[in-house]
Design a protein around this motif. Sequence first.
Motif, PDB file in Angstrom:
ATOM      1  N   MET A  54       0.617  -1.287   0.063  1.00 12.95           N
ATOM      2  CA  MET A  54       0.019   0.240   0.072  1.00 12.95           C
ATOM      3  C   MET A  54       0.870   1.056  -0.010  1.00 12.95           C
ATOM      4  N   VAL A  62       0.338   3.928  -3.187  1.00  8.97           N
ATOM      5  CA  VAL A  62       0.052   5.158  -3.030  1.00  8.97           C
ATOM      6  C   VAL A  62       1.262   6.083  -3.476  1.00  8.97           C
ATOM      7  N   ASN A  91      -7.306   9.260  -3.148  1.00  5.52           N
ATOM      8  CA  ASN A  91      -6.725   8.929  -2.172  1.00  5.52           C
ATOM      9  C   ASN A  91      -7.939   8.564  -0.979  1.00  5.52           C
ATOM     10  N   TRP A 129      -7.726   4.950  -2.030  1.00  6.17           N
ATOM     11  CA  TRP A 129      -6.347   4.438  -1.333  1.00  6.17           C
ATOM     12  C   TRP A 129      -6.432   4.465   0.155  1.00  6.17           C
TER      13      TRP A 129
END
Length: 579
Positions: free
Chosen positions: A498, A502, A561, A565
């Motif tokens: 992750m 990102v 995001n 995310w």
Amino acid sequence: MNKQHGLAAKLSHRFSALFWDLVAILLVLGLIVFLAQASRGLMQPLTAPGETAISLDASALPEYALRTSLRMLAAMILSLLFTFTYATWAAKSQRAGQILIPLLDILQSVPILGFISVTVVFFMSFAPGKILGAELAAIFAIFTSQAWNMAFSFYQSLRTVPVELAEASRSFRLTPWMRFWKLEVPFAMPALVWNMMVSMSAGWFFVVASEAISVGSTTVTLPGIGSYIALAIDQRDLDAVGRAIAVMLIVILIYDQLLFRPLVAWVDHFHFEQHADRVPPRSWVLTALRRSRWVAIIFVPLARIWRWIYQISGGVTYKERFHQNETGASIASWLDWLWYGGIAMVCTFLSWKIKIFVLQGVALDEVGTAILLGCSTMVRVFVLIAIASIIWVPVGIWIGLRPGAARIVQPIAQFMAAFPANLLFPLAVSGIVALQLNPDIWLSPLMILGTQWYILFNVIAGASTIPGELRDIGTNLGVRGWLWWRRIALPAVFPFYMTGAVTASGGSWNASIVAEIASWGNTTLKAHGLGAYIAEATADGDFHRIVLGIAVMSAFVVVINRLFWRPLYTLAERKYRLG
């Protein structure tokens, strides 16, 4: 016989100590000479003959490599300072994290030319007419390509410290200062070192934009490999491009041997567990520094000072967290309201100022155009991240579980990650023109060229921290094939993935400014996207359109995001942490 054997052993020991002393002294003196040579001429006039003029002669490359290396090293030091302060604050303070992490999302997505266009004049004002001002601008530009990834990695590690280690620190009644240096920093160091490597490579990826700065009528060219590459591309000199690639490879290998390989060997004892069959990485530089008596003598005073500061800071009596009564809870609630109210006021004021500034120079329909171009770039980013994940996640897990393979792959991956997209422009432009391909599709891979490595390096770091006991349990239970990937490998590396995904996503938005416009000589190809929009505005010196493009890109990144995310990041922190 025993006396002779003992004498031979003493002589061998003394010779070995003398040898490592000599190696360490040469390394330290070499670093001093390196810094002195690379910093020479900082206070000379910016327009002095021979200081800003770039030569494509091969004899100039060693000096250019020296100057570029110093800028990269200075930016890396600044990035470490930023990481240890910004990421720690975001991880430790809930209120601060609510604003600092979205802000970090925005910062990593702002194109490097977006930073340069608004900061070059600011840094030039520190030393008007001097090379120092331009050097500060270049170092800051490289810093913006390194710091965000390292901060995300450190933040992720602080948020996923194994539960049993946190409980042990509370049982030993460690102060926050002692817990930070004894537990959290050591736990975060293996992943941080791997992200330092990819951040250094990201600096190389954007070295052309940082050393050959052109914003409207302001043009700053600093001696370095990046400006050398920019001139070689402008003059279509393939021999010069080849020489620049060769020198880049040499410098990256030197960095690997003198900096990153010693760091990898040093942080090995910080791993979550030590498996009996695990072969630790080694570094001849670290061995020389550890065995040298002179280095020990030099660093003993520094170590004593640090120990004194640590003891003073750690000597505070530990106090259990008190239970808030109703009055304390009421005060905390009012503080929350004041905090969020202050943020809302600041955001409202900044939004109003940005709106006034942008609409003074562009028509309202230009905003809609920028949003549509942002949608095109967004599609490219999602497709490229998905493809990179499918390729590099299994490769990274395979490498991370094999330290021997990691030692071989490490410098190769660093070089591939550092390869500037500009060097592929001749091939990309020539191939697209010759085959009459669509630039909107075939320029897109240049966006992921430098950012896909965030995924690979983070997955390698995650796989290398999988406890040996967990792997042994899977082997004993006969867990193989897809079940092994689904139950052991993928959950173990998910938090690290992750972080890589990102930063790769934000980096791809950043790289769009380089990749959506490709030039080779007089031929220029452009893909429809927000990166090309900002690049054209920067070349024209149109600050209204630059701010509009950056604002639209930041809005896209924040929304993506927050909706996509961030929920996955929270899932990784909550469900897939070690422990």
